[in-house]
Design an enzyme around this catalytic site. Structure first.
Site, PDB file in Angstrom:
ATOM      1  N   PHE A 137     -12.991   3.150  -3.347  1.00 37.97           N
ATOM      2  CA  PHE A 137     -11.625   2.629  -3.174  1.00 37.97           C
ATOM      3  C   PHE A 137     -11.722   1.163  -2.770  1.00 37.97           C
ATOM      4  O   PHE A 137     -12.330   0.827  -1.764  1.00 37.97           O
ATOM      5  CB  PHE A 137     -10.840   3.412  -2.119  1.00 37.97           C
ATOM      6  CG  PHE A 137      -9.415   2.941  -2.028  1.00 37.97           C
ATOM      7  CD1 PHE A 137      -8.450   3.420  -2.915  1.00 37.97           C
ATOM      8  CD2 PHE A 137      -9.042   1.978  -1.101  1.00 37.97           C
ATOM      9  CE1 PHE A 137      -7.142   2.953  -2.869  1.00 37.97           C
ATOM     10  CE2 PHE A 137      -7.735   1.507  -1.055  1.00 37.97           C
ATOM     11  CZ  PHE A 137      -6.784   1.996  -1.940  1.00 37.97           C
ATOM     12  N   ASP A 222     -18.054  -3.786   0.326  1.00 35.08           N
ATOM     13  CA  ASP A 222     -16.653  -3.714   0.756  1.00 35.08           C
ATOM     14  C   ASP A 222     -16.647  -3.051   2.124  1.00 35.08           C
ATOM     15  O   ASP A 222     -16.786  -1.836   2.248  1.00 35.08           O
ATOM     16  CB  ASP A 222     -15.858  -2.899  -0.273  1.00 35.08           C
ATOM     17  CG  ASP A 222     -14.399  -2.699   0.154  1.00 35.08           C
ATOM     18  OD1 ASP A 222     -14.070  -2.945   1.332  1.00 35.08           O
ATOM     19  OD2 ASP A 222     -13.598  -2.270  -0.696  1.00 35.08           O
ATOM     20  N   LYS A 251      -8.735  -4.365   7.475  1.00 34.30           N
ATOM     21  CA  LYS A 251      -8.228  -3.331   8.383  1.00 34.30           C
ATOM     22  C   LYS A 251      -8.224  -3.684   9.888  1.00 34.30           C
ATOM     23  O   LYS A 251      -7.229  -4.162  10.379  1.00 34.30           O
ATOM     24  CB  LYS A 251      -8.932  -2.009   8.106  1.00 34.30           C
ATOM     25  CG  LYS A 251      -8.475  -1.439   6.744  1.00 34.30           C
ATOM     26  CD  LYS A 251      -8.700   0.038   6.608  1.00 34.30           C
ATOM     27  CE  LYS A 251      -7.876   0.628   5.485  1.00 34.30           C
ATOM     28  NZ  LYS A 251      -8.543   0.649   4.170  1.00 34.30           N
TER      29      LYS A 251
HETATM   30  C1  LIG Z   1      -8.134   0.115   2.791  1.00 41.74           C
HETATM   31  C2  LIG Z   1      -9.213  -0.347   1.897  1.00 41.74           C
HETATM   32  C3  LIG Z   1      -9.015  -1.369   0.956  1.00 41.74           C
HETATM   33  C4  LIG Z   1      -7.663  -1.968   0.683  1.00 41.74           C
HETATM   34  O1  LIG Z   1      -7.173  -2.684   1.757  1.00 41.74           O
HETATM   35  P1  LIG Z   1      -5.627  -3.151   1.738  1.00 41.74           P
HETATM   36  O2  LIG Z   1      -5.486  -3.936   3.004  1.00 41.74           O
HETATM   37  O3  LIG Z   1      -4.803  -1.908   1.701  1.00 41.74           O
HETATM   38  O4  LIG Z   1      -5.433  -3.964   0.519  1.00 41.74           O
HETATM   39  C5  LIG Z   1     -10.097  -1.818   0.226  1.00 41.74           C
HETATM   40  N1  LIG Z   1     -11.324  -1.281   0.410  1.00 41.74           N
HETATM   41  C6  LIG Z   1     -11.558  -0.301   1.294  1.00 41.74           C
HETATM   42  C7  LIG Z   1     -12.930   0.228   1.468  1.00 41.74           C
HETATM   43  C8  LIG Z   1     -10.508   0.218   2.065  1.00 41.74           C
HETATM   44  O5  LIG Z   1     -10.742   1.210   2.924  1.00 41.74           O
END
Ligand SMILES: *Cc1c(COP(=O)(O)O)cnc(C)c1O
Length: 397
Positions: A137, A222, A251
């Site tokens: 994700f 990420d 986050k």
């Molecule tokens: C939550 C998340 C995102 C997206 O972040 P947003 O602030 O919602 O755009 C991207 N990568 C990972 C691993 C995430 O957990």
């Protein structure tokens, strides 16, 4: 009133979240959230790994108020003290040399893709493909949807941004076979959060690092969810002892104020040149004051260490529960305070709902896994409370 809010939401808000859980919170303190009727809930999801400081943290609120009284936004045309200092914090505590601030995780990942492609463009090398993993994700913008290896998120938006392909996680051969002379970057989550807390093997990540070095490919982690102390290390790659060329954060970085960061190691730190990338809001004085306050409070309260300690305590308790309820809990996966409790498929949804009814906030992901990502300020008695409530639910079901 909740009923009224639900009606307004149904009428005026786009239905992207379907039927939300029937609650609306009015205030919070620590792990507690209080709804409009005065009921107390315990936030073990932390706003999806965002509220690392819990709710209503006094020093955090004071820092935000202090900044509000000074200046909120000035634009990127001028130097920004908090921005420079937060970039320094991130660089000095990681392998990053330079940082760029965005407003969200997806936007930080977009920045990482652009940085990787620019690196090769600058050298006149035609490399643009980005390899990511199944069940990953990476966000909801078009390019991050193309990077996200989940059919359900991609399906309505074809044709997707070209240049992305996905391979099976934890399978080195699959990546090796997918690499071509056009491969610019490989991006992974060290622990896949959204699909149920699935960690990558250390050996696999080491091999990726080696492959990227040999083939001149940019390795991107990420760390939007795994970063900022979540795993008991400031960033998960420090737990693995493996340095990426780029990692992204978001986050928990702003403690609830939106901010994302592209953090670049030596290889790509000086790749962007004036005009290559930009943002209106990213890293403004208010958002970066939030980030600085988060770092400050982490240091004062030793929250990364606490995450490691409480993560261990949680793991011990949950494994004991798994042994006792082996017919209901099928797996427990912990990385500090990023925790997945896999429940037997046919009762997972019911366990999640019953936890909610008992005032315990979690999320259900990957269909059968209760994911928790509690505030890093969590204490042993909060862990005990969760484990007791979960046991009560398991007894009933
Ligand atoms: C939550 C998340 C995102 C997206 O972040 P947003 O602030 O919602 O755009 C991207 N990568 C990972 C691993 C995430 O957990």
């Amino acid at each position: 009133m909740l009923e009224e809010i639900i009606q307004l939401d149904k009428k005026y808000y786009m239905n992207t979240f379907g039927d939300r859980l029937p609650v609306c919170f009015e205030k919070g303190e620590g792990l507690k959230l209080i709804d409009d009727k005065g009921n107390t809930y315990y936030d073990f999801l932390g706003g999806i790994a965002v509220n690392a400081l819990g709710h209503g943290h006094k020093d955090f609120i004071a820092a935000l108020k202090n900044q509000l009284d000074k200046v909120i936004h000035t634009s990127s045309l001028y130097y920004i003290e908090n921005q420079a200092k937060l970039a320094q914090k991130l660089a000095e505590s990681t392998c990053a040399e330079k940082v760029f601030f965005a407003n969200s995780g997806a936007e930080a990942n977009e920045g990482a893709f652009k940085l990787a492609r620019k690196y090769f463009y600058k050298q006149g090398v035609e490399k643009y493909e980005i390899i990511t993993l199944d069940k990953s994700f990476h966000g909801r913008t078009l390019a991050t949807v193309a990077a996200t290896g989940q059919e359900k998120y991609q399906k309505p938006y074809r044709p997707l941004t070209p240049g992305f392909k996905q391979v099976e996680p934890n399978n080195f051969e699959a990546v090796e076979n997918a690499v071509t002379d056009k491969t610019a970057a490989i991006m992974i989550e060290l622990i896949q959060g959204e699909s149920g807390v699935h960690p990558m093997d250390k050996e696999y990540v080491q091999k990726l690092r080696k492959l990227c070095d040999e083939k001149d490919i940019i390795l991107i982690f990420d760390e939007v969810q795994t970063g900022m102390g979540r795993t008991g290390h400031l960033f998960a790659h420090q737990m693995y002892g493996i340095e990426p060329d780029i990692f992204t954060s978001a986050k928990a970085l702003g403690g609830g104020i939106p901010i994302g960061a592209v953090c670049a190691g030596k290889k790509v730190a000086d790749t962007f040149e004036p005009g290559d990338h930009g943002t209106t809001f990213g890293g403004n004085p208010f958002a970066t004051a939030a980030g600085l306050a988060v770092f400050d409070i982490y240091e004062k309260e030793h929250l990364v260490e606490n995450a490691a300690k409480m993560g261990e305590y949680f793991e011990e308790k949950l494994n004991a529960l798994k042994d006792k309820y082996a017919d209901k809990i099928t797996d427990v996966r912990c990385a500090g305070l990023l925790i997945g409790i896999q429940i037997k498929d046919d009762i997972a949804k019911a366990v999640f709902n019953k936890l909610f009814e008992s005032g315990i906030l979690t999320s259900l992901c990957g269909g059968n896994t209760i994911r928790i990502a509690p505030p890093l300020i969590i204490k042993e008695n909060d862990v005990d409370l969760f484990v007791n409530e979960l046991e009560n639910v398991l007894k009933e079901i």
